[in-house]
Design a protein around this motif. Sequence first.
Motif, mmCIF file in Angstrom:
data_model
loop_
_atom_site.group_PDB
_atom_site.id
_atom_site.type_symbol
_atom_site.label_atom_id
_atom_site.label_comp_id
_atom_site.label_asym_id
_atom_site.label_seq_id
_atom_site.Cartn_x
_atom_site.Cartn_y
_atom_site.Cartn_z
ATOM 1 N N PHE A 1 33.555 14.361 21.651
ATOM 2 C CA PHE A 1 32.340 13.941 22.619
ATOM 3 C C PHE A 1 32.394 15.010 23.676
ATOM 4 C CE2 PHE A 1 30.403 11.553 25.802
ATOM 5 C CZ PHE A 1 29.354 11.367 25.417
ATOM 6 N N TRP A 2 31.159 15.715 24.016
ATOM 7 C CA TRP A 2 31.132 16.645 25.141
ATOM 8 C C TRP A 2 30.508 16.077 26.218
ATOM 9 C CZ3 TRP A 2 31.862 22.368 24.363
ATOM 10 C CH2 TRP A 2 32.588 22.833 23.112
ATOM 11 N N THR A 3 31.013 16.142 27.356
ATOM 12 C CA THR A 3 30.203 15.848 28.615
ATOM 13 C C THR A 3 30.168 16.960 29.618
ATOM 14 O OG1 THR A 3 30.925 13.604 28.415
ATOM 15 C CG2 THR A 3 30.323 14.137 30.528
ATOM 16 N N LYS A 4 28.775 17.471 30.105
ATOM 17 C CA LYS A 4 28.798 18.442 30.748
ATOM 18 C C LYS A 4 29.162 18.021 32.091
ATOM 19 C CE LYS A 4 25.330 21.713 32.351
ATOM 20 N NZ LYS A 4 23.883 22.013 32.457
ATOM 21 N N ILE A 5 30.029 18.944 32.749
ATOM 22 C CA ILE A 5 30.382 18.205 34.328
ATOM 23 C C ILE A 5 29.992 19.369 35.406
ATOM 24 C CG2 ILE A 5 31.972 16.495 33.526
ATOM 25 C CD1 ILE A 5 34.071 18.812 34.041
ATOM 26 N N GLY A 6 29.443 20.449 34.853
ATOM 27 C CA GLY A 6 29.339 21.394 35.795
ATOM 28 C C GLY A 6 28.827 22.988 35.429
ATOM 29 N N ALA A 7 28.786 23.810 36.382
ATOM 30 C CA ALA A 7 28.479 25.299 35.958
ATOM 31 C C ALA A 7 29.073 26.243 36.752
ATOM 32 C CB ALA A 7 26.939 25.148 36.782
ATOM 33 N N VAL A 8 29.246 27.541 36.172
ATOM 34 C CA VAL A 8 30.101 28.456 36.496
ATOM 35 C C VAL A 8 29.255 29.690 36.919
ATOM 36 C CG1 VAL A 8 32.031 29.886 35.728
ATOM 37 C CG2 VAL A 8 31.915 27.403 35.083
ATOM 38 N N TRP A 9 29.775 30.528 37.738
ATOM 39 C CA TRP A 9 29.162 31.910 38.308
ATOM 40 C C TRP A 9 30.003 32.593 38.513
ATOM 41 C CZ3 TRP A 9 27.587 27.109 40.193
ATOM 42 C CH2 TRP A 9 26.148 26.588 39.976
ATOM 43 N N PRO A 10 29.948 33.861 37.879
ATOM 44 C CA PRO A 10 30.585 35.139 38.217
ATOM 45 C C PRO A 10 30.666 35.523 39.384
ATOM 46 C CG PRO A 10 28.881 35.801 36.982
ATOM 47 C CD PRO A 10 28.685 34.345 37.204
ATOM 48 N N HIS A 11 31.932 36.059 39.893
ATOM 49 C CA HIS A 11 31.907 36.950 41.320
ATOM 50 C C HIS A 11 31.143 38.352 41.160
ATOM 51 C CE1 HIS A 11 35.779 34.494 42.856
ATOM 52 N NE2 HIS A 11 34.610 33.577 42.694
ATOM 53 N N ASP A 12 30.669 38.612 42.194
ATOM 54 C CA ASP A 12 29.971 40.000 42.146
ATOM 55 C C ASP A 12 30.954 41.044 41.873
ATOM 56 O OD1 ASP A 12 27.725 38.632 42.818
ATOM 57 O OD2 ASP A 12 27.763 39.194 45.236
ATOM 58 N N ASP A 13 32.341 41.083 42.246
ATOM 59 C CA ASP A 13 33.111 41.983 41.938
ATOM 60 C C ASP A 13 33.623 41.866 40.179
ATOM 61 O OD1 ASP A 13 35.067 40.119 41.752
ATOM 62 O OD2 ASP A 13 36.158 40.649 43.528
ATOM 63 N N GLY A 14 33.196 40.907 39.532
ATOM 64 C CA GLY A 14 33.710 40.729 38.146
ATOM 65 C C GLY A 14 35.205 40.186 37.887
ATOM 66 N N LYS A 15 35.861 39.976 39.089
ATOM 67 C CA LYS A 15 37.186 39.634 38.869
ATOM 68 C C LYS A 15 37.509 38.060 39.070
ATOM 69 C CE LYS A 15 38.651 43.995 40.578
ATOM 70 N NZ LYS A 15 39.556 44.850 41.529
ATOM 71 N N GLY A 16 36.404 37.175 39.134
ATOM 72 C CA GLY A 16 36.595 35.667 39.096
ATOM 73 C C GLY A 16 35.384 35.007 39.072
ATOM 74 N N PHE A 17 35.391 33.704 39.123
ATOM 75 C CA PHE A 17 34.167 32.739 39.000
ATOM 76 C C PHE A 17 34.355 31.619 40.189
ATOM 77 C CE2 PHE A 17 35.394 34.320 34.918
ATOM 78 C CZ PHE A 17 34.016 34.797 34.227
#
Length: 64
Positions: free
Chosen positions: A25-41
């Motif tokens: 059972f999959w429950t959506k709990i959030g969203a993710v954005w990459p950092h502008d420098d591409g080294k994290g989220f």
Amino acid sequence: MPAKPKAKKPSHEAFVITGEGESAFWTKIGAVWPHDDGKGFNVDLIALPVGGRLVIRVRKEATG
């Protein structure tokens, strides 16, 4: 006054998964954005799971 730039859409979605295989059972709990420098989220969660697995998946564009 210059217009504000439009906020970027998230690149990924965060889910908590309970169960295994076909019965998972999959429950959506959030969203993710990459950092502008591409080294994290940045991860924005609307809930914190107390069990199950946290899974980050590439966001599917809504159709329709």
